[in-house]
Design an enzyme around this catalytic site. Structure first.
Site, PDB file in Angstrom:
ATOM      1  N   GLU A 176       0.829  -1.203   0.000  1.00 35.98           N
ATOM      2  CA  GLU A 176       0.000   0.000   0.000  1.00 35.98           C
ATOM      3  C   GLU A 176       0.871   1.263   0.000  1.00 35.98           C
ATOM      4  OE1 GLU A 176      -3.758   2.147   2.311  1.00 35.98           O
ATOM      5  OE2 GLU A 176      -2.668   0.533   3.302  1.00 35.98           O
ATOM      6  N   LYS A 213      -2.618  -1.935  -3.048  1.00 34.35           N
ATOM      7  CA  LYS A 213      -3.688  -1.073  -2.555  1.00 34.35           C
ATOM      8  C   LYS A 213      -3.250   0.364  -2.806  1.00 34.35           C
ATOM      9  CE  LYS A 213      -6.690  -0.009   1.335  1.00 34.35           C
ATOM     10  NZ  LYS A 213      -7.238  -0.445   2.636  1.00 34.35           N
TER      11      LYS A 213
END
Length: 296
Positions: A176, A213
């Protein structure tokens, strides 16, 4: 669900991943949003009991197991807790939901336009415990504040370095590298970010997969090259401070990205709602987010 079933669910499931991993400093804010004021708890134990009560209510809501939520990201203490007499991971899997665990230990102070992950000194023990608890994957967050090529390169390199450790331990890493949606130079910075992500993906051995992400990009479809890369299991999007309506409208324009929302999922839930009101509110959010996730 066994590993192969969970892998297939995440790779091809028609739905989204719920982010239920608020931790530490973000928990009081999440509780206030839910309608639990600071005076209603004292100390970490009571605070985490309150947030686990909220998460348990979400997980056990009939609409949460409707098939539109394909995964859920947990905080470590949520993983260690129970829901209706089951471990949280088993409670999720019994509803067809694949469990992930947040493994980062917070962010460093901003330097060079980025916030790296703090040293992960607890990582080996946490990965071992996560496997014992039946988790499928992990999630770890770092943040980009400006389009600094060297800073972005360092941040992405850290994500892939840790991601490889996670794969070696037997779990699926969700990388992420969040781009702050308020950054004035985000469009230019996302070009740099995609380039670094593609370098990292190309360097992975054949057959080694990761998840990504990412903030919903300024340019719709920007991350299609990552979506289509053979080393990517799935690309998911964070809501990043957008309202549910904003996040869903933007996500629907990005083929191949599905949601992994926290605020966008939970923002209208309140402790004082009746069970019917709670389930109706949550169900509407789930339907809206799932629809946006499969629209692209």
């Amino acid at each position: 669900m066994i590993i192969d079933q969970m892998t297939a669910k995440i790779a091809g499931g028609q739905g989204f991943i719920a982010a239920l991993d608020q931790s530490g400093g973000s928990t009081p804010k999440a509780l206030r949003g839910y309608g639990v004021e600071d005076h209603e708890w004292s100390g970490d134990e009571e605070m985490f009991a309150q947030i686990h009560g909220m998460r348990s209510r979400v997980i056990t809501s009939p609409c949460f197991g409707s098939g539109r939520v394909i995964g859920a990201i947990l905080f470590e203490r949520t993983m260690d807790s129970e829901v209706e007499g089951q471990s949280t991971a088993d409670a999720l899997k019994s509803r067809g939901i694949v469990p992930f665990i947040k493994i980062d230990q917070g962010l460093t102070d901003e330097a060079g336009g980025i916030q790296m992950m703090k040293p992960l000194d607890k990582l080996p023990a946490l990965l071992e415990k996560s496997l014992r608890n039946g988790m499928f994957g992990t999630k770890m967050r770092s943040v980009i504040k400006s389009a600094n090529p060297s800073g972005i390169a360092d941040l992405v390199a850290q994500q892939f370095e840790v991601g490889n450790q996670i794969v070696d331990a037997g779990l699926m890493p969700m990388l992420e590298p969040e781009y702050d949606i308020t950054a004035a130079d985000r469009e230019a910075g996302e070009d740099i970010l995609l380039g670094e992500i593609m370098k990292g993906l190309d360097a992975l051995p054949e057959g080694r997969k990761v998840m990504l992400k990412l903030s919903i990009p300024v340019k719709p479809g920007h991350y299609i090259p990552a979506v289509e890369h053979p080393n990517v299991l799935r690309v998911v999007a964070l809501s990043g401070g957008f309202t549910t309506d904003e996040a869903c409208a933007k996500l629907a324009k990005n083929r191949g990205m599905i949601a992994s929302f926290s605020r966008g999922l939970l923002q209208d839930l309140r402790k004082g709602q009746s069970d019917d009101e709670f389930d109706d509110t949550l169900g509407k959010a789930i339907d809206q987010i799932a629809t946006a996730s499969v629209a692209g």
